[in-house]
Design a protein around this motif. Sequence first.
Motif, PDB file in Angstrom:
ATOM      1  N   UNK A  95       0.811  -1.207   0.000  1.00  0.00           N
ATOM      2  CA  UNK A  95       0.000   0.000   0.000  1.00  0.00           C
ATOM      3  C   UNK A  95       0.839   1.248   0.000  1.00  0.00           C
ATOM      4  N   UNK A  96       0.165   2.386  -0.159  1.00  0.00           N
ATOM      5  CA  UNK A  96       0.787   3.694  -0.157  1.00  0.00           C
ATOM      6  C   UNK A  96       0.159   4.538   0.943  1.00  0.00           C
ATOM      7  N   UNK A  97       0.954   5.406   1.542  1.00  0.00           N
ATOM      8  CA  UNK A  97       0.443   6.515   2.354  1.00  0.00           C
ATOM      9  C   UNK A  97       0.499   7.749   1.471  1.00  0.00           C
ATOM     10  N   UNK A  98      -0.672   8.368   1.239  1.00  0.00           N
ATOM     11  CA  UNK A  98      -0.786   9.464   0.272  1.00  0.00           C
ATOM     12  C   UNK A  98      -1.263  10.734   0.959  1.00  0.00           C
ATOM     13  N   UNK A  99      -0.867  11.859   0.399  1.00  0.00           N
ATOM     14  CA  UNK A  99      -1.379  13.169   0.809  1.00  0.00           C
ATOM     15  C   UNK A  99      -1.993  13.831  -0.415  1.00  0.00           C
ATOM     16  N   UNK A 100      -3.274  14.203  -0.318  1.00  0.00           N
ATOM     17  CA  UNK A 100      -3.963  14.841  -1.442  1.00  0.00           C
ATOM     18  C   UNK A 100      -3.385  16.233  -1.652  1.00  0.00           C
ATOM     19  N   UNK A 101      -3.144  16.576  -2.910  1.00  0.00           N
ATOM     20  CA  UNK A 101      -2.547  17.864  -3.242  1.00  0.00           C
ATOM     21  C   UNK A 101      -3.452  19.010  -2.819  1.00  0.00           C
ATOM     22  N   UNK A 102      -2.840  20.153  -2.526  1.00  0.00           N
ATOM     23  CA  UNK A 102      -3.604  21.342  -2.146  1.00  0.00           C
ATOM     24  C   UNK A 102      -4.523  21.753  -3.291  1.00  0.00           C
ATOM     25  N   UNK A 103      -5.768  22.017  -2.969  1.00  0.00           N
ATOM     26  CA  UNK A 103      -6.742  22.425  -3.977  1.00  0.00           C
ATOM     27  C   UNK A 103      -7.517  21.276  -4.582  1.00  0.00           C
ATOM     28  N   UNK A 104      -7.111  20.014  -4.334  1.00  0.00           N
ATOM     29  CA  UNK A 104      -7.819  18.864  -4.881  1.00  0.00           C
ATOM     30  C   UNK A 104      -8.952  18.478  -3.933  1.00  0.00           C
ATOM     31  N   UNK A 105     -10.043  17.967  -4.504  1.00  0.00           N
ATOM     32  CA  UNK A 105     -11.182  17.523  -3.704  1.00  0.00           C
ATOM     33  C   UNK A 105     -10.895  16.121  -3.188  1.00  0.00           C
ATOM     34  N   UNK A 106     -10.669  16.002  -1.885  1.00  0.00           N
ATOM     35  CA  UNK A 106     -10.273  14.717  -1.320  1.00  0.00           C
ATOM     36  C   UNK A 106     -11.289  13.620  -1.537  1.00  0.00           C
ATOM     37  N   UNK A 107     -12.591  13.951  -1.409  1.00  0.00           N
ATOM     38  CA  UNK A 107     -13.620  12.938  -1.576  1.00  0.00           C
ATOM     39  C   UNK A 107     -13.637  12.400  -3.005  1.00  0.00           C
ATOM     40  N   UNK A 108     -13.455  13.280  -3.991  1.00  0.00           N
ATOM     41  CA  UNK A 108     -13.439  12.828  -5.382  1.00  0.00           C
ATOM     42  C   UNK A 108     -12.222  11.955  -5.664  1.00  0.00           C
ATOM     43  N   UNK A 109     -11.074  12.294  -5.072  1.00  0.00           N
ATOM     44  CA  UNK A 109      -9.877  11.478  -5.253  1.00  0.00           C
ATOM     45  C   UNK A 109     -10.105  10.082  -4.699  1.00  0.00           C
ATOM     46  N   UNK A 110     -10.728  10.003  -3.522  1.00  0.00           N
ATOM     47  CA  UNK A 110     -10.992   8.697  -2.909  1.00  0.00           C
ATOM     48  C   UNK A 110     -11.915   7.866  -3.785  1.00  0.00           C
ATOM     49  N   UNK A 111     -12.959   8.495  -4.329  1.00  0.00           N
ATOM     50  CA  UNK A 111     -13.894   7.761  -5.168  1.00  0.00           C
ATOM     51  C   UNK A 111     -13.220   7.207  -6.415  1.00  0.00           C
ATOM     52  N   UNK A 112     -12.320   7.977  -7.001  1.00  0.00           N
ATOM     53  CA  UNK A 112     -11.618   7.474  -8.181  1.00  0.00           C
ATOM     54  C   UNK A 112     -10.651   6.347  -7.824  1.00  0.00           C
ATOM     55  N   UNK A 113      -9.981   6.490  -6.691  1.00  0.00           N
ATOM     56  CA  UNK A 113      -9.060   5.438  -6.278  1.00  0.00           C
ATOM     57  C   UNK A 113      -9.802   4.133  -6.017  1.00  0.00           C
ATOM     58  N   UNK A 114     -10.973   4.215  -5.391  1.00  0.00           N
ATOM     59  CA  UNK A 114     -11.725   3.004  -5.087  1.00  0.00           C
ATOM     60  C   UNK A 114     -12.239   2.312  -6.339  1.00  0.00           C
ATOM     61  N   UNK A 115     -12.321   3.037  -7.465  1.00  0.00           N
ATOM     62  CA  UNK A 115     -12.803   2.439  -8.711  1.00  0.00           C
ATOM     63  C   UNK A 115     -11.704   1.699  -9.469  1.00  0.00           C
ATOM     64  N   UNK A 116     -10.448   1.825  -9.042  1.00  0.00           N
ATOM     65  CA  UNK A 116      -9.339   1.156  -9.732  1.00  0.00           C
ATOM     66  C   UNK A 116      -9.312  -0.318  -9.338  1.00  0.00           C
ATOM     67  N   UNK A 117      -9.143  -1.201 -10.311  1.00  0.00           N
ATOM     68  CA  UNK A 117      -9.205  -2.641 -10.059  1.00  0.00           C
ATOM     69  C   UNK A 117      -8.132  -3.110  -9.092  1.00  0.00           C
ATOM     70  N   UNK A 118      -6.960  -2.518  -9.150  1.00  0.00           N
ATOM     71  CA  UNK A 118      -5.854  -2.979  -8.308  1.00  0.00           C
ATOM     72  C   UNK A 118      -5.950  -2.482  -6.874  1.00  0.00           C
ATOM     73  N   UNK A 119      -6.893  -1.572  -6.587  1.00  0.00           N
ATOM     74  CA  UNK A 119      -7.029  -1.009  -5.245  1.00  0.00           C
ATOM     75  C   UNK A 119      -7.963  -1.889  -4.429  1.00  0.00           C
ATOM     76  N   UNK A 120      -7.481  -2.334  -3.275  1.00  0.00           N
ATOM     77  CA  UNK A 120      -8.295  -3.161  -2.385  1.00  0.00           C
ATOM     78  C   UNK A 120      -9.221  -2.303  -1.543  1.00  0.00           C
ATOM     79  N   UNK A 121      -8.709  -1.255  -0.945  1.00  0.00           N
ATOM     80  CA  UNK A 121      -9.512  -0.358  -0.132  1.00  0.00           C
ATOM     81  C   UNK A 121      -8.741   0.938   0.072  1.00  0.00           C
ATOM     82  N   UNK A 122      -9.441   1.974   0.539  1.00  0.00           N
ATOM     83  CA  UNK A 122      -8.842   3.278   0.809  1.00  0.00           C
ATOM     84  C   UNK A 122      -9.239   3.691   2.220  1.00  0.00           C
ATOM     85  N   UNK A 123      -8.255   3.972   3.047  1.00  0.00           N
ATOM     86  CA  UNK A 123      -8.512   4.529   4.380  1.00  0.00           C
ATOM     87  C   UNK A 123      -8.453   6.049   4.246  1.00  0.00           C
ATOM     88  N   UNK A 124      -9.600   6.706   4.402  1.00  0.00           N
ATOM     89  CA  UNK A 124      -9.690   8.145   4.157  1.00  0.00           C
ATOM     90  C   UNK A 124      -9.542   8.937   5.443  1.00  0.00           C
TER      91      UNK A 124
END
Length: 400
Positions: free
Chosen positions: A82-111
């Motif tokens: 896994x990765x520990x990530x920091x959302x870039x300044x100005x990015x919508x965190x909720x939208x980033x999480x939703x896109x990450x969860x849609x990726x096949x290789x992603x098991x889960x996202x701790x927000x």
Amino acid sequence: FEQQQVESVEQVLQSLKVAFQPPAKASAASAASAASVRPAAVKDAPLPFEVLKQVGSDADSAGGGRRRLRGSDEAGGTPVMGFVMAVAAGAAGEAVVQRLEAVETVKYVENDVCVRVAQAGAPPPPATFSCIPAPMLSGITKQPNDAAAAAWPSCAGGSSKLVWWGERCGSSGYQIQWSGVYAIDARTGAVLPSCVRTRPNQATPSNETLFWLGECGARPAAVPSMPVIACTDPFTPAISSQEQADSMIKQGCVAFGSAITQTLDAPHPVPDCGQPMLSMAYTGELCSSGSSAVGIRWLAAAPAPGSSADPTRCSITWLANPATASEFLYNKDWFGGCGVPPARVQFLARGQCPPPPPPPPPPPPSPPPPPPPRMRKRLPREPVNTAGWQQIGNGQRRIM
């Protein structure tokens, strides 16, 4: 990420870049990623986050330091990377999480998890936080001590996790009082309905309340490492109308003296409404501890003007006297606490901006102009007749 699906960190990044491609390029990029082809469009795609740390990565495996992000019973014991990530300044965190969860290789996202990343050569982080940001009071996971786990075996052990929520308290608003604790399934994140403890409305808290929830500024005995200090919000004054709108999102505060209202999109479906990303108009009030206002408490929300949603079905109200576990969790999820945004609408303002600075004093008045110079008045002169003589009056003499 499951290592059955990804073989290297580079392959993980390639799979994530596909999710953040423009729609016209997404299908081609996805096919190229599946075929292990690395086209320039995918390679150059900007990602709205920064990878701070790799957990269970190839480098960790080489050093014998493979770690798990979940329990050992998950996925048949398959090692997890896994990765520990920091959302870039100005990015919508909720939208980033939703896109990450849609990726096949992603098991889960701790927000919305506060993580300390150890730097090379740096001393180890302390066992407890000196303070935690106010948004984390809407839900923080902690491991209770053995005595607490044994006292609540059906909820505090096995495949479950305990989550505490609270609000600001104390005369300055920097202390924390934990309002409740509930258990979730570690695999799915679902709340276990019979595993909720809340703070009763008592003048003197019971021993059970002190054990699990503590008091204002006092840790619960079940978790000696529980933080009890909220970090200071670095609010700055908002002067113009645009600064007021920006302050609500960027700073988390409402302009001083303005109405406690805010309109924004609720990323989760509103109860009994079922419409996601609904624009909701929230209203609230300043909440206080003692004689000092320490934050905002949100009280109601309704579809914003112009919305097609039915206001009779999609309006929600804070419950002043919750009685059941579901009512306590409803308040926490949709209205938060004093100075704490709700768990499902994290971008709501949590405090009031400071007043704008007073205008500078007017400059001192200019001194009056100096008077014009005085002109000396000269007496008229008469020429002296030196050729002859002049009659001189009595008592006068001629001086030549």
